[in-house]
Design a protein around this motif. Structure first.
Motif, mmCIF file in Angstrom:
data_model
loop_
_atom_site.group_PDB
_atom_site.id
_atom_site.type_symbol
_atom_site.label_atom_id
_atom_site.label_comp_id
_atom_site.label_asym_id
_atom_site.label_seq_id
_atom_site.Cartn_x
_atom_site.Cartn_y
_atom_site.Cartn_z
ATOM 1 N N MET A 73 23.389 -25.120 7.797
ATOM 2 C CA MET A 73 22.727 -26.001 8.766
ATOM 3 C C MET A 73 21.224 -25.970 8.547
ATOM 4 O O MET A 73 20.618 -24.894 8.451
ATOM 5 N N LEU A 74 20.617 -27.150 8.451
ATOM 6 C CA LEU A 74 19.156 -27.285 8.413
ATOM 7 C C LEU A 74 18.739 -27.975 9.693
ATOM 8 O O LEU A 74 19.127 -29.107 9.955
ATOM 9 N N ARG A 75 17.953 -27.277 10.496
ATOM 10 C CA ARG A 75 17.530 -27.789 11.795
ATOM 11 C C ARG A 75 16.038 -28.094 11.729
ATOM 12 O O ARG A 75 15.224 -27.203 11.490
ATOM 13 N N VAL A 76 15.686 -29.378 11.943
ATOM 14 C CA VAL A 76 14.305 -29.839 11.762
ATOM 15 C C VAL A 76 13.773 -30.380 13.075
ATOM 16 O O VAL A 76 14.458 -31.143 13.771
ATOM 17 N N ALA A 77 12.527 -30.005 13.414
ATOM 18 C CA ALA A 77 11.827 -30.607 14.549
ATOM 19 C C ALA A 77 10.812 -31.608 14.021
ATOM 20 O O ALA A 77 10.014 -31.284 13.127
ATOM 21 N N VAL A 78 10.840 -32.809 14.545
ATOM 22 C CA VAL A 78 9.846 -33.830 14.239
ATOM 23 C C VAL A 78 9.002 -34.004 15.501
ATOM 24 O O VAL A 78 9.523 -34.350 16.559
ATOM 25 N N ILE A 79 7.704 -33.749 15.389
ATOM 26 C CA ILE A 79 6.823 -33.788 16.553
ATOM 27 C C ILE A 79 6.174 -35.160 16.636
ATOM 28 O O ILE A 79 5.298 -35.514 15.855
ATOM 29 N N GLY A 80 6.640 -35.964 17.586
ATOM 30 C CA GLY A 80 6.146 -37.328 17.752
ATOM 31 C C GLY A 80 7.262 -38.326 17.547
ATOM 32 O O GLY A 80 7.983 -38.269 16.543
ATOM 33 N N SER A 81 7.428 -39.259 18.504
ATOM 34 C CA SER A 81 8.532 -40.218 18.430
ATOM 35 C C SER A 81 8.050 -41.636 18.198
ATOM 36 O O SER A 81 8.756 -42.597 18.501
ATOM 37 N N GLY A 82 6.826 -41.786 17.660
ATOM 38 C CA GLY A 82 6.363 -43.094 17.241
ATOM 39 C C GLY A 82 7.000 -43.484 15.920
ATOM 40 O O GLY A 82 7.899 -42.793 15.416
ATOM 41 N N PRO A 83 6.557 -44.578 15.296
ATOM 42 C CA PRO A 83 7.172 -45.023 14.045
ATOM 43 C C PRO A 83 7.211 -43.958 12.953
ATOM 44 O O PRO A 83 8.240 -43.788 12.304
ATOM 45 N N SER A 84 6.115 -43.214 12.745
ATOM 46 C CA SER A 84 6.127 -42.227 11.657
ATOM 47 C C SER A 84 7.154 -41.138 11.932
ATOM 48 O O SER A 84 7.864 -40.691 11.021
ATOM 49 N N GLY A 85 7.272 -40.695 13.194
ATOM 50 C CA GLY A 85 8.249 -39.669 13.522
ATOM 51 C C GLY A 85 9.674 -40.162 13.381
ATOM 52 O O GLY A 85 10.535 -39.480 12.814
ATOM 53 N N VAL A 86 9.941 -41.362 13.889
ATOM 54 C CA VAL A 86 11.302 -41.891 13.822
ATOM 55 C C VAL A 86 11.678 -42.218 12.380
ATOM 56 O O VAL A 86 12.820 -41.974 11.958
ATOM 57 N N TYR A 87 10.742 -42.740 11.603
ATOM 58 C CA TYR A 87 11.050 -43.021 10.195
ATOM 59 C C TYR A 87 11.286 -41.729 9.419
ATOM 60 O O TYR A 87 12.093 -41.698 8.481
ATOM 61 N N THR A 88 10.598 -40.663 9.790
ATOM 62 C CA THR A 88 10.861 -39.365 9.158
ATOM 63 C C THR A 88 12.277 -38.910 9.486
ATOM 64 O O THR A 88 13.028 -38.465 8.594
ATOM 65 N N ALA A 89 12.657 -39.008 10.766
ATOM 66 C CA ALA A 89 14.018 -38.641 11.157
ATOM 67 C C ALA A 89 15.046 -39.481 10.403
ATOM 68 O O ALA A 89 16.069 -38.971 9.922
ATOM 69 N N GLN A 90 14.775 -40.769 10.280
ATOM 70 C CA GLN A 90 15.702 -41.661 9.581
ATOM 71 C C GLN A 90 15.853 -41.249 8.115
ATOM 72 O O GLN A 90 16.965 -41.197 7.585
ATOM 73 N N SER A 91 14.735 -40.952 7.461
ATOM 74 C CA SER A 91 14.793 -40.544 6.055
ATOM 75 C C SER A 91 15.582 -39.258 5.890
ATOM 76 O O SER A 91 16.298 -39.076 4.894
ATOM 77 N N LEU A 92 15.471 -38.357 6.848
ATOM 78 C CA LEU A 92 16.184 -37.080 6.755
ATOM 79 C C LEU A 92 17.687 -37.256 6.943
ATOM 80 O O LEU A 92 18.490 -36.660 6.217
ATOM 81 N N ILE A 93 18.102 -38.094 7.893
ATOM 82 C CA ILE A 93 19.543 -38.205 8.157
ATOM 83 C C ILE A 93 20.251 -39.143 7.189
ATOM 84 O O ILE A 93 21.472 -39.078 7.050
ATOM 85 N N GLU A 94 19.490 -40.013 6.510
ATOM 86 C CA GLU A 94 20.129 -40.948 5.587
ATOM 87 C C GLU A 94 20.253 -40.403 4.179
ATOM 88 O O GLU A 94 20.932 -40.992 3.336
ATOM 89 N N GLN A 95 19.610 -39.280 3.901
ATOM 90 C CA GLN A 95 19.686 -38.694 2.556
ATOM 91 C C GLN A 95 21.076 -38.110 2.308
ATOM 92 O O GLN A 95 21.855 -37.899 3.245
ATOM 93 N N GLN A 96 21.386 -37.830 1.044
ATOM 94 C CA GLN A 96 22.709 -37.338 0.669
ATOM 95 C C GLN A 96 22.677 -35.912 0.111
ATOM 96 O O GLN A 96 23.722 -35.357 -0.210
ATOM 97 N N THR A 97 21.502 -35.321 -0.002
ATOM 98 C CA THR A 97 21.402 -34.032 -0.697
ATOM 99 C C THR A 97 21.667 -32.832 0.202
ATOM 100 O O THR A 97 22.093 -31.783 -0.262
#
Length: 464
Positions: free
Chosen positions: A1-25
């Motif tokens: 399990m890799l548990r990540v905190a993204v601080i900030g829910s504006g576009p940069s934060g949400v796009y970071t979350a999206q990039s993390l969950i859409e990856q396959q590695t």
């Protein structure tokens, strides 16, 4: 399990979350998007003008990410000097990505900047956007003339909002206080002033054109002032946006020249309009004029192109009357407790998003968005920026997974003194805003203060 905190829910934060969950590695990953506010979406909710409904609809795309099974939103979580530090976050999460933007306005550094009636444009935006930190801010708009210093999109937004009628804004989510102030506004002249030329202005063409379509409002430019800019005379080599801006200004200049040649001509269709927006260039502010009773105007020095892309002072001065001054000369990042900070750029030193202290990466600590690259670009610019940071984090995943506590993050945050508002709490806020607007005979209307937001959120299960 890799548990990540993204601080900030504006576009940069949400796009970071999206990039993390859409990856396959990394197949087993949980992303917690934390925000100081109980509401998500950052500047899309609290920075985009209420009449820009198409841009605000981006919230629907951000919502899709925050509702993903691998993502949890937790609002009302304070990170920084008054809350959790980097060390405490690293005890709970395997990695932390700071997407905290650029929270303060840049200063002019001129006399009179602190006089009553002189404000950062960010304060005005927060007021009409119902940011809870601005609940005590009041703009009565008793001024007849307002001076907006700056020629970027925020300056255009501010000038447009000062010139719009309340009837046009009643259908938006603007709270009642600002809507009533605009209904009672006495502003007739709005001066938007830049120190350089029209080809170097930072507004985008769509926003510029909107000024010319405002009801009961005339846009005024000075052809002789525009002509001082060599690129205005020969715009062919300009970037596309600047070239289109110049074309819009050329049209307004031609209209101004026609009116000057024949004042009685009805060709412009704007004579007798209630409000005027004056676009001025090659004027550098040197002093905000006034006294303890309030501002009365701004003193500017005339500038001229220096041949190297900048301007130089000419020693000629002009005063523009204004009982309200709004300063819109850019944003700046602020130091984050526990992180290195570059005072010159207002950013956190990094390499491809990995935070660097004395040139060495801090394990498990990353940045994305404006705190990473400075306040540049548009909302979409955050996508590649976030993706780069996410790729760096994922490349480091083998050395990060399992470093944080096994305790549930919500329980750990609560134990640390936080009172998280999870997604159901945010949905309860949305429902309360819809209900409040219905009671006012309007659509959704934002709750403008902390107490109202938290009271609404606590009608739901705060831990999801």
């Amino acid at each position: 399990m890799l548990r990540v905190a993204v601080i900030g829910s504006g576009p940069s934060g949400v796009y970071t979350a999206q990039s993390l969950i859409e990856q396959q590695t990394v197949p087993d990953i949980e992303v917690y998007v934390l925000d100081r506010l109980p509401c998500p979406y950052g500047l899309v909710r609290y920075g985009v003008a209420p009449d820009h409904e198409k841009i605000k609809s981006l919230q629907n795309n951000l919502r899709t990410v925050l509702e993903h099974p691998g993502v949890r939103f937790l609002g009302n979580v304070e990170v920084g000097a008054a809350g959790l530090g980097v060390a405490e976050l690293r005890e709970i999460f395997d990695a932390v990505v700071f997407c905290v933007g650029a929270a303060t306005d840049r200063r002019l550094g001129i006399p009179g900047e602190e006089l009553p009636g002189s404000h950062p444009a960010t304060d005005f935006v927060a007021w009409y956007s119902a940011h809870p930190d601005a609940a005590a801010v009041r703009f009565t708009l008793a001024a007849r003339s307002a001076v907006v210093i700056g020629v970027g999109n925020v300056a255009v937004d501010v000038a447009r909002m000062l010139s719009r009628g309340a009837a046009e804004l009643a259908a938006t989510d603007m709270p009642q206080g600002p809507l009533g102030a605009l209904a009672d506004s006495r502003v007739e002249d709005v001066w938007m002033v830049g120190r350089r030329g029209p080809s170097q202005a930072k507004f985008t063409t769509k926003e510029l054109r909107e000024l010319g379509s405002l009801p009961d409002t005339e846009v005024r430019v000075r052809p002789e002032e525009l002509a001082l800019d060599p690129a205005y005379r020969e715009p062919g080599e300009l970037p596309a946006v600047a070239r289109r801006n110049v074309e819009v200004l050329r049209g307004w200049a031609a209209r101004a020249a026609a009116r000057e040649a024949d004042p009685a001509s009805p060709d412009t269709g704007v004579r007798g309009r209630r409000r005027r927006i004056h676009l001025r260039f090659f004027l550098r502010p040197v002093e905000v004029l006034g006294d303890a009773g309030g501002v009365r105007g701004v003193r500017f020095e005339r500038t001229a192109p220096d041949g190297r892309g900048g301007v130089t002072g000419t020693g000629e001065y002009e005063e523009i009357e204004g009982q309200l001054v709004l300063r819109s000369v850019g944003y700046r990042g602020t130091p984050q407790p526990g992180l290195p900070f570059d005072e010159a750029t207002g950013t956190v030193p990094h390499q491809a998003g990995r935070v660097l202290r004395d040139g060495v990466p801090l394990p498990g600590v990353y940045v994305a968005g404006w705190i990473k690259r400075g306040p540049t670009g548009v909302i979409g610019t955050n996508r590649p920026c976030a993706k780069e940071t996410a790729q760096s984090l994922l490349a480091d995943a083998a050395g990060l997974a399992g470093r944080g506590t096994a305790e549930d993050p919500v329980a750990a945050l609560t134990r640390a003194g936080q009172r998280p508002v999870a997604w159901p709490g945010w949905l309860a806020i949305e429902a309360a805003e819809t209900e409040w607007g219905r009671g006012l005979g309007r659509g959704t209307v934002k709750l403008p203060d902390w107490a109202g937001l938290l009271d609404a959120a606590r009608t739901a299960d705060l831990t999801g």
